[in-house]
Design a protein around this motif. Structure first.
Motif, PDB file in Angstrom:
ATOM      1  N   ALA A   1       0.866  -1.183   0.000  1.00 19.55           N
ATOM      2  CA  ALA A   1       0.000   0.000   0.000  1.00 19.55           C
ATOM      3  C   ALA A   1       0.905   1.237   0.000  1.00 19.55           C
ATOM      4  O   ALA A   1       1.300   1.737   1.047  1.00 19.55           O
TER       5      ALA A   1
ATOM      6  N   THR B   1      -4.242   1.928   0.299  1.00 22.12           N
ATOM      7  CA  THR B   1      -4.247   1.771   1.753  1.00 22.12           C
ATOM      8  C   THR B   1      -4.498   0.311   2.091  1.00 22.12           C
ATOM      9  O   THR B   1      -4.808  -0.496   1.205  1.00 22.12           O
ATOM     10  N   GLU B   2      -4.392  -0.042   3.350  1.00 22.13           N
ATOM     11  CA  GLU B   2      -4.779  -1.375   3.807  1.00 22.13           C
ATOM     12  C   GLU B   2      -6.304  -1.418   3.927  1.00 22.13           C
ATOM     13  O   GLU B   2      -6.951  -0.417   4.257  1.00 22.13           O
ATOM     14  N   TYR B   3      -6.885  -2.565   3.660  1.00 20.69           N
ATOM     15  CA  TYR B   3      -8.323  -2.803   3.778  1.00 20.69           C
ATOM     16  C   TYR B   3      -8.754  -2.452   5.202  1.00 20.69           C
ATOM     17  O   TYR B   3      -8.222  -3.010   6.171  1.00 20.69           O
TER      18      TYR B   3
ATOM     19  N   TYR C   1      -1.664  -0.819  -3.698  1.00 18.28           N
ATOM     20  CA  TYR C   1      -2.899  -0.414  -3.046  1.00 18.28           C
ATOM     21  C   TYR C   1      -2.759   1.032  -2.577  1.00 18.28           C
ATOM     22  O   TYR C   1      -1.651   1.496  -2.321  1.00 18.28           O
TER      23      TYR C   1
ATOM     24  N   ASP D   1     -10.799  -0.898   0.310  1.00 18.85           N
ATOM     25  CA  ASP D   1      -9.471  -0.557  -0.170  1.00 18.85           C
ATOM     26  C   ASP D   1      -9.560  -0.281  -1.661  1.00 18.85           C
ATOM     27  O   ASP D   1     -10.622  -0.431  -2.266  1.00 18.85           O
TER      28      ASP D   1
END
Length: 152
Positions: free
Chosen positions: A24, A54-56, A52, A100
């Motif tokens: 991410a 961000t993180e989920y 990504y 995400d």
């Protein structure tokens, strides 16, 4: 305060990697900081292919939203996966589904991300089994399995 398109282009982007996900990675230009916003984060982000944003995660108190400016991606919204592209909008209300954004395209994915900046928030990271408590600048990360629920 005012930022022209030239001002925004001249802003130095800051590379940020999420503390729970080494994939991410995004380049962030904080438009909100540049004009002195304190309660609202406004960021122009660029995510490289294969990364990504961000993180989920899901927030318990802060709302956030994202508007895709260019590129292609795949948004995960709870159990649903949605292909996104220019002009698409994602809103994440409090206590909503985890989410995400992944760049599955060949070029950069550029988005405008807006979110609250509350002094306190709780965020869950379901794929990591973690919960983050933010309180006036202090961050505490705990395993969700260690959280004791109290019935009242």
């Amino acid at each position: 305060m005012y930022l022209s398109a030239d001002d925004i282009a001249a802003l130095e982007g800051v590379t940020k990697q999420h503390f729970l996900n080494d994939r991410a990675i995004r380049v962030n230009k904080s438009l909100g900081d540049a004009v002195g916003l304190q309660r609202l984060g406004v960021h122009l982000i660029r995510v490289a292919p294969g990364c990504y944003s961000t993180e989920y995660h899901a927030h318990h108190y802060e709302e956030e939203c994202l508007y895709v400016l260019s590129g292609r991606g795949l948004a995960t919204l709870g159990e649903r996966r949605v292909a996104v592209g220019p002009g698409d909008f994602i809103g994440c209300p409090t206590n909503g589904v985890a989410h995400d954004l992944y760049n599955d395209g060949d070029g950069p994915l550029t988005c405008l991300v807006i979110g609250q900046r509350l002094d306190q928030d709780v965020s869950d990271y379901p794929r990591r089994g973690k919960r983050l408590y933010r309180n006036s600048g202090e961050w505490n990360l705990v395993d969700q399995a260690d959280i004791e629920r109290i019935e009242r």
